[in-house]
Structures are given as structure tokens and as C-alpha cells.
Design an enzyme around this catalytic site. Structure first.
Site, PDB file in Angstrom:
ATOM      1  N   PHE A   1       0.805  -1.229   0.000  1.00 28.05           N
ATOM      2  CA  PHE A   1       0.000   0.000   0.000  1.00 28.05           C
ATOM      3  C   PHE A   1       0.832   1.269   0.000  1.00 28.05           C
ATOM      4  O   PHE A   1       0.293   2.362   0.048  1.00 28.05           O
ATOM      5  CB  PHE A   1      -0.946  -0.014   1.213  1.00 28.05           C
ATOM      6  CG  PHE A   1      -1.738  -1.290   1.286  1.00 28.05           C
ATOM      7  CD1 PHE A   1      -2.868  -1.453   0.501  1.00 28.05           C
ATOM      8  CD2 PHE A   1      -1.322  -2.350   2.081  1.00 28.05           C
ATOM      9  CE1 PHE A   1      -3.585  -2.636   0.533  1.00 28.05           C
ATOM     10  CE2 PHE A   1      -2.032  -3.540   2.115  1.00 28.05           C
ATOM     11  CZ  PHE A   1      -3.163  -3.697   1.346  1.00 28.05           C
ATOM     12  N   LYS A   2       2.139   1.139  -0.049  1.00 29.83           N
ATOM     13  CA  LYS A   2       3.007   2.300   0.089  1.00 29.83           C
ATOM     14  C   LYS A   2       3.421   2.861  -1.278  1.00 29.83           C
ATOM     15  O   LYS A   2       3.062   2.318  -2.312  1.00 29.83           O
ATOM     16  CB  LYS A   2       4.231   1.911   0.929  1.00 29.83           C
ATOM     17  CG  LYS A   2       3.887   1.415   2.340  1.00 29.83           C
ATOM     18  CD  LYS A   2       3.030   2.404   3.115  1.00 29.83           C
ATOM     19  CE  LYS A   2       3.085   2.282   4.622  1.00 29.83           C
ATOM     20  NZ  LYS A   2       2.563   1.077   5.240  1.00 29.83           N
ATOM     21  N   ILE A   3       4.203   3.933  -1.263  1.00 30.46           N
ATOM     22  CA  ILE A   3       4.571   4.613  -2.518  1.00 30.46           C
ATOM     23  C   ILE A   3       5.314   3.673  -3.464  1.00 30.46           C
ATOM     24  O   ILE A   3       5.210   3.797  -4.687  1.00 30.46           O
ATOM     25  CB  ILE A   3       5.408   5.890  -2.228  1.00 30.46           C
ATOM     26  CG1 ILE A   3       5.612   6.721  -3.508  1.00 30.46           C
ATOM     27  CG2 ILE A   3       6.751   5.558  -1.589  1.00 30.46           C
ATOM     28  CD1 ILE A   3       6.117   8.131  -3.281  1.00 30.46           C
TER      29      ILE A   3
END
Ligand SMILES: *Cc1c(COP(=O)(O)O)cnc(C)c1O
Length: 402
Positions: free
Chosen positions: A185-187
Site C-alpha cells: 500500500f506504500k509509494i
């Protein structure tokens, strides 16, 4: 979750490099791996983006926080100031190294404030675990003097702020140790993964050993290595690191596109009655993974959430009631429901977690709605979203509700 949006041929190629040799383990096997070292590549990509002198990849952002705390010397009985707004992993990591969380106030940066830290410091405070939330950053010029004044150890959980910076320094590099998450879910994602960063050679060496059963990683014979400290298995696999490296190379592009999308959203929403934005301590350092808007009060935010749901807009987070990122949802901590006894249950909690008084944090998170920024949006997508948000806020604030 911009990295996840861009999974493609580059990631597949990196994974295939590993599949060709079959060496899924990050250490040793020098000959059969034929020069393929994906964990090392991943670490050097992270160093390029952050400017960190040392980077060490591990199995998750959670194990990266645990390693960052341990490598900074934080352990049993140490009081650590933490925010009530963070992914729960921060608090779990503090508890599982045996330390004692002390909750302090955040402010409109969505991070611990200097005043909040100052107010929570006691003679027993050993460290601050500062979390840079929602792609942004804490107000470091205000916070660092408080850290220094009280001789505290600073550890940064930049789990959701990889590629964010404050006045030219990457989040994660202000303290003794820092870390990032590369979950789905991160960059950028490694599938599962995390990276610890530090400019301190001794802390790096401790982290390197701690995250792999204490091995010192000197020489090419694992069985004959020295073990300077006790450790555990927080290793990343070569397959995950392969994806992490390919994704990290896309981060400068993601950051640029995200910032452009966020800028347009803020332009379109800036004139709307009742909307204001979370404070960016350094607007130029934003990784722009979230647009964070404030409504006038918690009731107005609640009504806006209802309107967004009615309009079928699902791309937002209302952390105050709906998400696992705010203390209002952490009943298992308040009731200390543990699988087995933790040091805090023997030593005693430094605060009554059931009766915490954090009015500022309650007010800030009550008013906050965050929208995940996508790097695959077209300008039309951005304008449509801005229109929807405007409609919902206008309806929610209409006098009929008064
Ligand atoms: C995502 C996140 C973590 C945990 O990372 P995982 O890779 O999911 O274990 C820790 N801290 C913060 C602030 C996060 O957002």
C-alpha cells in the site's frame, strides 16, 4: 498505492534474474548466484533516493521499526514517546522490544508536535519514535531542539513517508535510525519489505546483525561467522528485494506525478468553503501519496463521509472511526490483551491507556479525511474527484444540517 499501480515488465525482469539462478537467499552462495544480489541493489536504490549512508533491507516495515529501535539501543523498560495516530506497527514494535509507549499529542502536521513531545517528557523518557504520516513530514526545526534539550534518542518511523524530505534531508535521517515500509500500500512496494536507514555506522552494524540471528556477515562461510549480538530472522528474500529495487527506481517519477495531481486537487478545492489542508512542514518535500483535508469540526467531517459514501466515492480514509491507524480503535492495547506476557505487563504502563487525555489529537483526526493519490490518474480523473469532493462537502455543510 502508486507503486502497486505501476507493477510491470521491470519488476518481472528483476524477479526473473533471481529465478534464473534459484538463489533466493540474500547472503553467500557467491558462485551460483552469478553476480545477482537483489537485496544489495534494493539497498543502494534506497540510498540514492534518501542520501542515507547506510541502508538495510528487511522483511517488512514492521520488522524495520523493530530493528530501528533495537539498533538505537531501546529496550526493556525504556519509555518511548509515540503518537496516537500511526499504523499500529509502531506501537507493537515499541512493546515487543520491551519498551513502554507514552502517547503524546500530534498537531495539524498529522505528526507528533514539539509542544506535544515537550509536555510528555519525564525524567524516565529515553526516546521518541516519531512517525511521518500520510506521505508528509513532521516539523523538524521545532522538534529537534526538544530532542536535544532532553538528551533523547530519536527513531523515525517513516513507514509511509519514503521519498519525503524536510528542508533537503530525507525523513528517516534526522534521528539515530529510521525506516520505511514497502508493503503493498506504500509509494513503492516489494510485496512485503522494509528498509532501515542510518548515518551511524555502529547502528547499521547492529541492525545488520540483529535482523539475521546476530550474524556479522563477514566472510563467505555462514557457519563460521561471529555473532556480536543476539538477533532474530527479519531477513528479506531476494524475490521481494528484486521487486523493491525495480519499484524504487520508479519513485522519482511517482513523486513528480503525485505532486502534480495533488497540486491540481488543492487548487480546485482551495476555494471551497469549509475545506482546509493538513500542514506540510516543508511543502517541497511532500511525497504526495495523500491529499489530507480538514473539515471545520468532527461533525462536519462525519457528514462529509456520509455524503462521500452516498456518492459512491470509495478512495478516502476517515481514520477517526474507520481505520486501524488511530488510538480510538486500539482496544487491545488499552486492555493489554496479549498472546503472552510482555515486559510492560511486569513493569507497569507509564500511562493509563484507557483514560488518555489527548484532545488536540482527537480534534485533528476527527476533522481529517485523507484521499489516496494515484499516479495513473488523468487530469480528467483529478477534476472529477475534486468535483465530487466539492459537492459532498457543500451538501454536508449546507444549513439544512444545522
Ligand atoms: C505501513 C506502516 C508500517 C508497517 O509496515 P509493514 O511493511 O506493513 O509491516 C509501519 N509504520 C507505518 C507508519 C506504516 O505506515
Amino acid at each position: 498505492m502508486p507503486g502497486t499501480e505501476l507493477f510491470g515488465v521491470e519488476e518481472r525482469k528483476e524477479i526473473n534474474d533471481v529465478l534464473e539462478t534459484g538463489i533466493l537467499f540474500r547472503y553467500n552462495h557467491d558462485e551460483p548466484r552469478k553476480g545477482v544480489w537483489k537485496a544489495r541493489d534494493f539497498e543502494s536504490e534506497v540510498k540514492k533516493i534518501t542520501g542515507a549512508r547506510y541502508a538495510h533491507a528487511v522483511s517488512s516495515g514492521s520488522t524495520a521499526v523493530a530493528t530501528a529501535l533495537a539498533a538505537a539501543g531501546i529496550g526493556a523498560g525504556d519509555e518511548v514517546i509515540v503518537p496516537p495516530f500511526t499504523y499500529i506497527a509502531t506501537i507493537e514494535a515499541v512493546l515487543f522490544v520491551g519498551a513502554l509507549p507514552v502517547f503524546a499529542e500530534i498537531d495539524e502536521t498529522l505528526c507528533l508536535s514539539a509542544a506535544g513531545i515537550e509536555k510528555a517528557v519525564t525524567s524516565k523518557t529515553k526516546a521518541v519514535c516519531l512517525v511521518h504520516m500520510c506521505g508528509g513530514m513532521a516539523d523538524m526545526d521545532a522538534i529537534m531542539p526538544v530532542i536535544k534539550k532532553h538528551y533523547l534518542i530519536l527513531v523515525e518511523d517513516a513507514g509511509q513517508a519514503f521519498a519525503a524530505s524536510y528542508k533537503g534531508t530525507a525523513t528517516g535521517l534526522f534521528g539515530k535510525t529510521g525506516c520505511y515500509s514497502f508493503d503493498f500500500f506504500k509509494i513503492a512496494t516489494a510485496g512485503e519489505g522494509g528498509v532501515l536507514v542510518t548515518n551511524d555506522e555502529a547502528a547499521y552494524k547492529l541492525a545488520d546483525s540483529y535482523a539475521d540471528h546476530g550474524h556479522d556477515h563477514i566472510g563467505n562461510n555462514r557457519g563460521m561467522e561471529q555473532h556480536p549480538v543476539l538477533g532474530f530472522n527479519y531477513r528479506i528474500s531476494e524475490l521481494h528485494a528484486a521487486v523493491g529495487g525495480a519499484q524504487t527506481r520508479k519513485v522519482p517519477h511517482i513523486r513528480t506525478v503525485n505532486n502534480a495531481n495533488k497540486k491540481l486537487l488543492m487548487q480546485l478545492l482551495g476555494e471551497v468553503q469549509g475545506i482546509s489542508f493538513a500542514t506540510l512542514a516543508d511543502p517541497d518535500g511532500d511525497s504526495a501519496t495523500f491529499l489530507n483535508i480538514f473539515l471545520p469540526d468532527t461533525e462536519a467531517a462525519g457528514r462529509t463521509v456520509a455524503e462521500l459514501n452516498k456518492a459512491g466515492e470509495g478512495g478516502f480514509n476517515y481514520w477517526y472511526t474507520n481505520m486501524y491507524h488511530f488510538i480510538n480503535q486500539w482496544d487491545h492495547i488499552k486492555e493489554m490483551r496479549t498472546a503472552s506476557k510482555l515486559p510492560i505487563e511486569i513493569l507497569g504502563a507509564p500511562q493509563d491507556y484507557k483514560n488518555l487525555h489527548l484532545p488536540k489529537s482527537q480534534e485533528v483526526i476527527g476533522r481529517l479525511i485523507s484521499f489516496g493519490i494515484r499516479c495513473t490518474w488523468t487530469e480528467d480523473d483529478v477534476r472529477k474527484l475534486a468535483g465530487k469532493i466539492t459537492d459532498c462537502v457543500t451538501k454536508a455543510l449546507a444549513p439544512v444540517h444545522a
